[in-house]
Design a protein around this motif. Structure first.
Motif, mmCIF file in Angstrom:
data_model
loop_
_atom_site.group_PDB
_atom_site.id
_atom_site.type_symbol
_atom_site.label_atom_id
_atom_site.label_comp_id
_atom_site.label_asym_id
_atom_site.label_seq_id
_atom_site.Cartn_x
_atom_site.Cartn_y
_atom_site.Cartn_z
ATOM 1 N N PHE A 34 0.868 -1.171 0.000
ATOM 2 C CA PHE A 34 0.000 0.000 0.000
ATOM 3 C C PHE A 34 0.912 1.229 0.000
ATOM 4 C CE2 PHE A 34 -3.020 2.952 2.304
ATOM 5 C CZ PHE A 34 -3.879 3.093 1.215
ATOM 6 N N PRO A 35 0.873 2.054 -1.036
ATOM 7 C CA PRO A 35 1.889 3.093 -1.248
ATOM 8 C C PRO A 35 2.144 3.985 -0.036
ATOM 9 C CG PRO A 35 0.509 2.899 -3.181
ATOM 10 C CD PRO A 35 -0.110 2.030 -2.131
ATOM 11 N N LEU A 36 3.389 3.976 0.404
ATOM 12 C CA LEU A 36 3.889 4.814 1.500
ATOM 13 C C LEU A 36 3.108 4.636 2.806
ATOM 14 C CD1 LEU A 36 6.398 6.608 0.918
ATOM 15 C CD2 LEU A 36 5.090 6.124 -1.154
ATOM 16 N N GLY A 37 2.427 3.503 2.951
ATOM 17 C CA GLY A 37 1.643 3.270 4.157
ATOM 18 C C GLY A 37 2.466 2.774 5.329
ATOM 19 N N ASP A 57 9.615 -7.796 2.844
ATOM 20 C CA ASP A 57 10.608 -6.761 2.550
ATOM 21 C C ASP A 57 9.972 -5.464 2.056
ATOM 22 O OD1 ASP A 57 9.721 -8.273 0.438
ATOM 23 O OD2 ASP A 57 11.524 -8.007 -0.753
ATOM 24 N N PRO A 58 10.759 -4.394 1.959
ATOM 25 C CA PRO A 58 10.249 -3.149 1.367
ATOM 26 C C PRO A 58 10.139 -3.274 -0.141
ATOM 27 C CG PRO A 58 12.558 -2.908 1.904
ATOM 28 C CD PRO A 58 12.135 -4.248 2.453
ATOM 29 N N SER A 96 7.179 1.539 -0.233
ATOM 30 C CA SER A 96 6.589 0.995 0.984
ATOM 31 C C SER A 96 7.703 0.331 1.772
ATOM 32 C CB SER A 96 5.499 -0.031 0.686
ATOM 33 O OG SER A 96 4.997 -0.592 1.889
ATOM 34 N N GLY A 97 7.645 0.471 3.091
ATOM 35 C CA GLY A 97 8.676 -0.112 3.927
ATOM 36 C C GLY A 97 8.490 -1.581 4.223
ATOM 37 N N ALA A 98 7.351 -2.158 3.814
ATOM 38 C CA ALA A 98 7.121 -3.586 4.054
ATOM 39 C C ALA A 98 5.943 -4.073 3.220
ATOM 40 C CB ALA A 98 6.856 -3.860 5.536
ATOM 41 N N GLU A 133 5.679 11.183 -1.827
ATOM 42 C CA GLU A 133 5.009 11.108 -0.526
ATOM 43 C C GLU A 133 3.665 11.849 -0.558
ATOM 44 O OE1 GLU A 133 6.174 9.904 2.514
ATOM 45 O OE2 GLU A 133 8.277 9.419 2.113
ATOM 46 N N ASP A 134 3.672 13.044 -1.126
ATOM 47 C CA ASP A 134 2.443 13.846 -1.193
ATOM 48 C C ASP A 134 1.399 13.174 -2.075
ATOM 49 O OD1 ASP A 134 3.728 15.687 0.399
ATOM 50 O OD2 ASP A 134 4.278 17.023 -1.258
ATOM 51 N N GLU A 135 1.841 12.597 -3.174
ATOM 52 C CA GLU A 135 0.915 11.940 -4.095
ATOM 53 C C GLU A 135 0.313 10.695 -3.460
ATOM 54 O OE1 GLU A 135 -1.193 12.300 -7.534
ATOM 55 O OE2 GLU A 135 0.421 13.634 -6.849
ATOM 56 N N ALA A 136 1.086 10.038 -2.612
ATOM 57 C CA ALA A 136 0.574 8.839 -1.939
ATOM 58 C C ALA A 136 -0.620 9.179 -1.054
ATOM 59 C CB ALA A 136 1.683 8.199 -1.109
#
Length: 344
Positions: free
Chosen positions: A110-113, A151-152, A235-237, A303-306
């Protein structure tokens, strides 16, 4: 004589029950077929061990036969096969197996979640996502057993990415929701069977992948056919799960259900440290992939677009709005908590 007859009758009645016990123990084990999203090399780390341990501890009462990516059915058909009972269990994310649920868009990346892998068990075990997933999957005949982090999501490409401009026109193997988001920056999402990705990178059908972190790039062989690794991630994971056909799950004795949950949680724990270590040590100690970075000031656009993307997802349904609200509240809490939870 009356007392003796009663004793003999009682004793005789007890014999069949005594003789029947070995027959119960000799019954054939419960047999399940499980398919994982992972290919053979990756499955060694993400699922093989926990299935082997389950089979050993079950001591013949139950056996899970494990199949790797696309062996029984294509990954995109995993949900339908699971729902129909063609296979009994699945290890996958919601997104790539095309689950027809309200929560599917949040599976995978899930983008940048998420910033770190620990965000996944925190959200599922303490912020209510586990209950939501179980309710939604029960509606479609599937048992959501547990969620874990992988993983990311970084780019591995044949040409360097140093700015958002470099993303335009890149044909990239990625997940449905990640592809939907990345198309905003000119990325062309491509869907292929997992096992065909390496050849597609060699032939030029693909320019890169946004499917994993650097650990899987090396484990799956993709580091051999790409040249660059973008340190910025979308995404970090990865959010992945173990699922079972609901009818098959209900047929399993409670003690074997518990054993399954314990073994699968062991798998989740192993991935926590395997990926955490791999993402750092491979960047530092291996040289097949050259690292590049998009400057923070430019990456802020992503980040803003996410967050705009989150709002679009929230507008699709009441439940999606609830889940987006949980993601927002969780991330706000992490930011307020400061280091080491969030550095920016």
């Amino acid at each position: 004589m009356t007392t003796r007859r009663k004793f003999l009758t009682t004793a005789a009645a007890s014999v069949p029950a005594t003789l029947a016990a070995p027959a119960v123990l000799a019954q054939a084990p419960i047999k399940w077929r499980m398919q994982t999203y992972a290919g053979p090399a990756l499955a060694v780390e993400v699922v093989d061990t926990c299935i082997r341990q389950f089979n050993e501890i079950a001591q013949g009462q139950m056996e899970i036969e494990l199949y790797h990516a696309d062996q029984l059915v294509p990954t995109g058909e995993l949900f339908r096969a699971l729902q129909k009972g063609t296979i009994d269990a699945v290890q996958s994310d919601d997104d790539s197996m095309a689950s027809p649920t309200e929560v599917t868009v949040f599976g995978g990346y899930f983008p940048l979640g998420l910033r770190y892998s620990l965000d996944v068990p925190a959200l599922f075990n303490h912020w209510g996502l586990d209950e939501i997933w179980k309710e939604e999957y029960a509606k479609v005949g599937v048992r959501h057993i547990s969620a874990g982090s992988w993983d990311p999501c970084n780019f591995a490409t044949k040409t360097p990415i140093k700015s958002l401009e470099d993303l335009k026109g890149l044909r990239v193997f990625t997940f449905p929701t990640a592809g939907r988001f990345l198309s905003r920056f000119g990325v062309v999402p491509v869907t292929l069977p997992w096992e065909d990705v390496e050849v597609a990178l060699q032939t030029g059908e693909l320019d890169g992948i946004a499917w994993s972190g650097i650990t899987e790039d090396y484990t799956s062989g993709w580091a051999n056919v790409t040249n660059y690794f973008l340190t910025n991630n979308i995404s970090g994971a990865w959010i992945g799960h173990f699922f079972a056909n609901l009818d098959r799950w209900n047929e399993v004795p409670d003690h074997l259900k518990t054993l399954m949950e314990v073994c699968f949680n062991s798998s989740h724990y192993h991935r926590q440290h395997w990926y955490w270590n791999g993402e750092a040590s491979l960047r530092v100690n291996e040289t097949k992939l050259e690292s590049t970075t998009i400057p923070d000031s430019e990456w802020q656009t992503v980040e803003d677009e996410a967050h705009k993307f989150w709002d679009e997802i929230a507008a699709e349904s009441e439940l999606k709005a609830k889940i987006v609200g949980i993601f927002k509240a969780y991330n706000e809490t992490m930011v307020k908590a400061g280091k080491p939870y969030r550095y920016s």
